[in-house]
Design a protein around this motif. Structure first.
Motif, PDB file in Angstrom:
ATOM      1  N   GLY A 179       0.817  -1.211   0.000  1.00 20.96           N
ATOM      2  CA  GLY A 179       0.000   0.000   0.000  1.00 20.96           C
ATOM      3  C   GLY A 179       0.847   1.256   0.000  1.00 20.96           C
ATOM      4  N   ARG A 180       1.924   1.268   0.776  1.00 15.67           N
ATOM      5  CA  ARG A 180       2.797   2.446   0.819  1.00 15.67           C
ATOM      6  C   ARG A 180       3.528   2.654  -0.498  1.00 15.67           C
ATOM      7  N   ILE A 181       3.966   1.541  -1.082  1.00 16.29           N
ATOM      8  CA  ILE A 181       4.652   1.655  -2.374  1.00 16.29           C
ATOM      9  C   ILE A 181       3.682   2.176  -3.432  1.00 16.29           C
ATOM     10  N   GLY A 182       2.461   1.648  -3.408  1.00 12.76           N
ATOM     11  CA  GLY A 182       1.469   2.119  -4.375  1.00 12.76           C
ATOM     12  C   GLY A 182       1.142   3.588  -4.203  1.00 12.76           C
ATOM     13  N   TYR A 183       1.026   4.035  -2.934  1.00 17.72           N
ATOM     14  CA  TYR A 183       0.739   5.455  -2.706  1.00 17.72           C
ATOM     15  C   TYR A 183       1.898   6.320  -3.192  1.00 17.72           C
ATOM     16  N   ALA A 184       3.143   5.874  -2.908  1.00 14.61           N
ATOM     17  CA  ALA A 184       4.309   6.646  -3.348  1.00 14.61           C
ATOM     18  C   ALA A 184       4.361   6.731  -4.868  1.00 14.61           C
ATOM     19  N   ALA A 185       4.059   5.607  -5.535  1.00 13.64           N
ATOM     20  CA  ALA A 185       4.065   5.624  -6.997  1.00 13.64           C
ATOM     21  C   ALA A 185       2.991   6.563  -7.538  1.00 13.64           C
ATOM     22  N   GLY A 186       1.808   6.521  -6.919  1.00 17.57           N
ATOM     23  CA  GLY A 186       0.743   7.432  -7.349  1.00 17.57           C
ATOM     24  C   GLY A 186       1.104   8.882  -7.123  1.00 17.57           C
ATOM     25  N   TRP A 236       1.285  11.889  -9.808  1.00 19.84           N
ATOM     26  CA  TRP A 236       0.466  13.090  -9.659  1.00 19.84           C
ATOM     27  C   TRP A 236       1.311  14.355  -9.627  1.00 19.84           C
ATOM     28  N   VAL A 237       2.572  14.255  -9.234  1.00 19.83           N
ATOM     29  CA  VAL A 237       3.454  15.420  -9.261  1.00 19.83           C
ATOM     30  C   VAL A 237       4.147  15.547 -10.616  1.00 19.83           C
ATOM     31  N   ALA A 238       4.670  14.433 -11.134  1.00 21.01           N
ATOM     32  CA  ALA A 238       5.457  14.485 -12.364  1.00 21.01           C
ATOM     33  C   ALA A 238       4.618  14.910 -13.571  1.00 21.01           C
ATOM     34  N   LEU A 239       3.416  14.355 -13.720  1.00 24.10           N
ATOM     35  CA  LEU A 239       2.617  14.651 -14.912  1.00 24.10           C
ATOM     36  C   LEU A 239       2.186  16.120 -14.970  1.00 24.10           C
ATOM     37  N   PRO A 240       1.604  16.688 -13.888  1.00 26.53           N
ATOM     38  CA  PRO A 240       1.297  18.129 -13.942  1.00 26.53           C
ATOM     39  C   PRO A 240       2.553  18.989 -14.106  1.00 26.53           C
ATOM     40  N   TYR A 241       3.660  18.537 -13.510  1.00 25.00           N
ATOM     41  CA  TYR A 241       4.905  19.287 -13.655  1.00 25.00           C
ATOM     42  C   TYR A 241       5.339  19.334 -15.115  1.00 25.00           C
ATOM     43  N   LEU A 242       5.298  18.180 -15.789  1.00 23.58           N
ATOM     44  CA  LEU A 242       5.654  18.140 -17.208  1.00 23.58           C
ATOM     45  C   LEU A 242       4.741  19.038 -18.027  1.00 23.58           C
ATOM     46  N   ILE A 292       8.533  13.317  -4.031  1.00 27.84           N
ATOM     47  CA  ILE A 292       8.180  14.547  -4.748  1.00 27.84           C
ATOM     48  C   ILE A 292       9.416  15.145  -5.408  1.00 27.84           C
ATOM     49  N   VAL A 293      10.537  15.153  -4.689  1.00 24.16           N
ATOM     50  CA  VAL A 293      11.781  15.674  -5.264  1.00 24.16           C
ATOM     51  C   VAL A 293      12.196  14.848  -6.486  1.00 24.16           C
ATOM     52  N   ALA A 294      12.046  13.512  -6.392  1.00 27.45           N
ATOM     53  CA  ALA A 294      12.387  12.662  -7.532  1.00 27.45           C
ATOM     54  C   ALA A 294      11.525  12.999  -8.741  1.00 27.45           C
ATOM     55  N   ALA A 295      10.241  13.239  -8.519  1.00 26.90           N
ATOM     56  CA  ALA A 295       9.350  13.604  -9.623  1.00 26.90           C
ATOM     57  C   ALA A 295       9.776  14.938 -10.240  1.00 26.90           C
ATOM     58  N   ILE A 296      10.185  15.893  -9.387  1.00 23.84           N
ATOM     59  CA  ILE A 296      10.636  17.195  -9.890  1.00 23.84           C
ATOM     60  C   ILE A 296      11.883  17.027 -10.763  1.00 23.84           C
ATOM     61  N   VAL A 297      12.857  16.270 -10.259  1.00 27.20           N
ATOM     62  CA  VAL A 297      14.112  16.112 -10.988  1.00 27.20           C
ATOM     63  C   VAL A 297      13.892  15.448 -12.336  1.00 27.20           C
ATOM     64  N   VAL A 298      13.130  14.352 -12.350  1.00 28.00           N
ATOM     65  CA  VAL A 298      12.883  13.628 -13.597  1.00 28.00           C
ATOM     66  C   VAL A 298      12.170  14.525 -14.605  1.00 28.00           C
ATOM     67  N   ALA A 299      11.111  15.208 -14.157  1.00 25.91           N
ATOM     68  CA  ALA A 299      10.333  16.041 -15.075  1.00 25.91           C
ATOM     69  C   ALA A 299      11.144  17.241 -15.559  1.00 25.91           C
ATOM     70  N   GLU A 300      11.877  17.884 -14.655  1.00 27.01           N
ATOM     71  CA  GLU A 300      12.658  19.070 -15.028  1.00 27.01           C
ATOM     72  C   GLU A 300      13.743  18.714 -16.040  1.00 27.01           C
ATOM     73  N   LEU A 301      14.463  17.616 -15.801  1.00 28.05           N
ATOM     74  CA  LEU A 301      15.501  17.213 -16.751  1.00 28.05           C
ATOM     75  C   LEU A 301      14.903  16.897 -18.110  1.00 28.05           C
ATOM     76  N   ALA A 302      13.763  16.217 -18.104  1.00 26.01           N
ATOM     77  CA  ALA A 302      13.135  15.851 -19.374  1.00 26.01           C
ATOM     78  C   ALA A 302      12.757  17.094 -20.178  1.00 26.01           C
ATOM     79  N   VAL A 303      12.157  18.086 -19.513  1.00 21.79           N
ATOM     80  CA  VAL A 303      11.706  19.286 -20.226  1.00 21.79           C
ATOM     81  C   VAL A 303      12.896  20.139 -20.664  1.00 21.79           C
ATOM     82  N   ASP A 304      13.855  20.374 -19.762  1.00 21.48           N
ATOM     83  CA  ASP A 304      14.985  21.240 -20.099  1.00 21.48           C
ATOM     84  C   ASP A 304      15.814  20.659 -21.237  1.00 21.48           C
TER      85      ASP A 304
END
Length: 718
Positions: free
Chosen positions: A8-15, A19-25, A65-77
């Motif tokens: 359950g915790r892993i699933g919540y973390a993945a969700g 939810w952070v990475a997609l809106p960030y992108l 959340i930080v991981a989602a930021i890093v992945v999305a930011e690198l992809a866009v930049d």
């Protein structure tokens, strides 16, 4: 940790990552393509997404959340041609920024901020919108300086303003959503029109070169006053999206400033932020004034209801026949309750139908339709309340039509909109129903239902008196049995024991009473009381005070406030004219017991951990009834798992030749000898037999409550 919890915790973390990475992108791409004006993002919505995500999730999830930021930011930049070093620097800036902002806001607000509060809004602006983006801007400026070899304060200002307005206009609605989304849903069309008007007027202002405040401030004010803070910030979002899109298309409003393009765009974001914050403050002020008016109206209604209960109690105490009861209810309740119609029905002697005892406020054709009786097997609000013993609460005509389609035509024809049918009970058995009808849709909130319950209880008690008034002993016995159960009702998370021994053993009648009642929001109401005298007058006073106390407790009054209101009620509605009472309310949210006393012996609390017995003597006041404008002190004490509260009446400690202090000390001594896990009913009986053996001069009531587990969040273990 079990495997299922881990999954359950892993699933919540993945969700959460998604939810952070997609809106960030999406927000980053939108910023580069639509809000950049050819020089890079001027309005950065992802900044609001990330800081809101951190404020609404525990710190252990911030790395996700930080991981989602890093992945999305690198992809866009990297997609838009930035070098790896620059992309890494921007990813660092956009990670540190929400960390700083969220940490400061949580520290200042002691938890997630409620932006409806002015202090929390100021802390959110200062931490998440100003300081966090400023730190991010400095890191981004250093990154740019290293990459290009030039240092520019304007670039830092550009970054800070774009991220700051993104925090306000995207993070703000996310944080407000749980509090105010119902307002938007209720005014959906108005919300859409305001947002469209804001976007359209922004386009007109930029295309024609008209100062934006001329068109935009009135719309923003309308949004703040009609749609509260979430409407104001969403309207600001429409302004920001549209204004930055126009700037990207070459239309600007600050070109006259002697600044490079990044500076002009930054000033534009600051202008938008100031407009939105002013609108949010306007919404706060308007909401505060509306709340104050509503509170004053609520207080007036509650005072009127208390006066009605007192007057009704006086009238019903003198009513000795069913017809007198019906007349008293019609004359006192129908207008004071705000209801347009009222009916009282009783089960007939055969137990097959409801006979109407009183009916008023209904149109003649509706009254004629039900002028005699209604079979109990018919499906109506009144018969359902009697058959089930539970109230029937209907707030709208549509709800009534769904439940009673065969009778809906009479509801519509008589102009009714809301109905409450409350069972009238005696000895735990439904003997009739009280029906209240309103011409307007009603919230039928806790206060209204508590009032209806109190009226129903009084009517039930009066009907019991009327049925057996020829025999005083029978009347008193039935009344006492109806309102004072031989054993307490089960309360989740608590163990309750009671011993009640009247002074008159043969008749079993007295004025002592107790109550243990579960309240809304998990609170528990505990009380013991003693009215002057014995026999029917004492039982009548006991029944009225116990019922009125219940109604006041259901309205959420604290112990001291409850005694103040009950003191007025006692002077106006009791036979003996005074009584003593001890009240305690357990709030599991804080593991705190609030208590107060009106001339009553203080309860004692046995600590489970040490066996120490504490006398709760710090809260006291005069007896109920004789003193006008009485004031009562209220005490508070934390309770723990296994603690036992013992409440008792003065019959336990008063003896000829013995002072009361000695009696109370003896109670403490005996309770201290308890093991802590003994059956409480037996312990209460033993305490009564030891300290007040027969023959007794006074009634004795002892209530012991063992509190269940209190978890780390302060909630009772249920």
């Amino acid at each position: 940790m079990t495997a299922s919890k881990m999954r359950g915790r892993i699933g919540y973390a993945a969700g959460l990552f998604g939810w952070v990475a997609l809106p960030y992108l999406a927000g980053s791409v939108l910023s580069w393509q639509t809000f950049g004006a050819g020089i890079g993002p001027a309005f950065f919505p992802p900044a609001g997404v990330t800081v809101a995500a951190m404020l609404l999730n525990r710190r252990s999830l911030w790395p996700v959340i930080v991981a989602a930021i890093v992945v999305a930011e690198l992809a866009v930049d990297l997609r838009y041609g930035a070098g790896l070093g620059t992309s890494a620097g921007f990813a660092l800036a956009n990670s540190v920024e929400p960390l700083v902002g969220a940490a400061l806001v949580l520290a200042w607000c002691k938890g997630p901020p409620d932006l409806r509060e002015r202090a929390d809004l100021a802390r959110f602006v200062g931490g998440a919108m100003v300081l966090g983006p400023l730190v991010g801007g400095v890191i981004a400026g250093v990154t740019t300086a290293i990459t290009t070899g030039t240092w520019s304060v304007i670039e830092i200002l550009h970054w800070w303003a774009g991220d700051g307005v993104g925090v306000l206009l995207i993070g703000g609605p996310i944080l407000l959503w749980r509090f105010q989304f119902r307002l938007l849903r209720a005014r959906m069309l108005e919300t859409v029109l305001v947002l469209v008007a804001m976007a359209g007027l922004t386009v007109v202002s930029f295309r024609l070169g008209i100062p934006p405040a001329l068109f935009l401030l009135p719309v923003m004010a309308w949004a703040a006053l009609r749609l509260d803070m979430i409407g104001a910030v969403l309207c600001g979002g429409a302004l920001a999206f549209t204004a930055n899109s126009m700037a990207n298309a070459g239309y600007t409003t600050f070109e006259s400033l002697d600044l490079r393009a990044p500076g002009q765009l930054a000033i534009a974001q600051v202008f938008i932020a100031v407009v939105v914050i002013v609108a949010m403050l306007t919404a706060q002020e308007a909401a505060g004034r509306v709340t104050a008016v509503q509170q004053r109206q609520t207080e007036r209604r509650e005072r009127a209801r208390l006066e009605t209960l007192a007057n009704l109690g006086q009238l019903l105490s003198c009513a000795l026949t069913q017809n007198q009861i019906g007349d008293a209810v019609l004359g006192q309740v129908i207008n004071d309750a705000g209801a347009q119609a009222l009916a009282v029905a009783l089960v007939n002697d055969d137990g097959t139908a409801l006979d109407w005892l009183a009916m008023g406020g209904y149109p003649n054709f509706a009254a004629y339709q039900f002028h005699e009786s209604v079979a109990l097997d018919e499906s109506t609000a009144a018969t359902d309340a009697v058959r089930t013993g539970e109230p029937v609460v209907i707030r709208t005509v549509a709800e009534y039509r769904r439940r009673y389609p065969d009778n809906a035509k009479w509801m519509v024809a008589s102009g009714g909109a809301a109905v409450v049918s409350w069972p009238l009970t005696a000895g735990g058995k439904a003997i009739g129903a009280l029906v209240l009808a309103w011409a307007d849709t009603q919230p039928l909130d806790t206060a209204q239902l508590a009032y209806t319950s109190a009226v129903g209880t009084m009517i039930g008690q009066a009907l019991v008196r009327a049925r057996v008034y020829a025999d005083e002993h029978a009347r008193a016995a039935v009344l006492q049995a109806a309102v004072l159960p031989t054993s307490p009702a089960a309360i989740p998370g608590m163990d309750v024991g009671v011993s009640y021994e009247p002074a008159d053993v043969e008749q079993g009648l007295g004025g002592d009473w107790y109550d243990a009642l579960e309240l809304p929001h998990g609170q528990t109401y505990l009380t013991v009381g003693d009215v002057v005298g014995h026999g029917l007058p004492a039982v009548e006073d006991m029944a009225q005070l116990r019922s009125a106390g219940r109604a006041l407790a259901f309205q959420g009054l604290a112990p001291a406030q409850l005694l103040v209101a009950l003191n007025t009620f006692t002077r106006q509605a009791s036979n003996g004219k005074f009584a003593t009472m001890a009240v305690a309310v357990l709030d599991p949210a804080t593991a705190t017991l609030a208590y107060a006393s009106a001339g009553h012996p203080p309860p004692v609390l046995r600590r489970a951990g040490t066996g120490t017995v504490i006398r709760l003597a710090g809260a006291h006041g005069p007896v109920l009834g004789p003193v006008e404008r009485a004031w009562y002190r209220e005490g508070h004490i934390e309770v723990c798992d296994g603690d036992i509260l013992v409440m008792y009446t003065d019959g336990l400690i008063e003896r000829r030749g013995q002072d009361i202090e000695s009696g109370m000390a003896r109670v403490q001594q005996l309770v201290a000898q308890w093991s802590g896990d003994e059956p409480l009913p037996a312990a209460c009986r033993q305490l009564t037999q030891t300290l007040a053996p027969p023959p007794r001069d006074d009634d004795v009531c002892v209530v012991a409550v063992r509190f269940g587990a209190i978890d780390v969040n302060g909630s009772a273990d249920r």
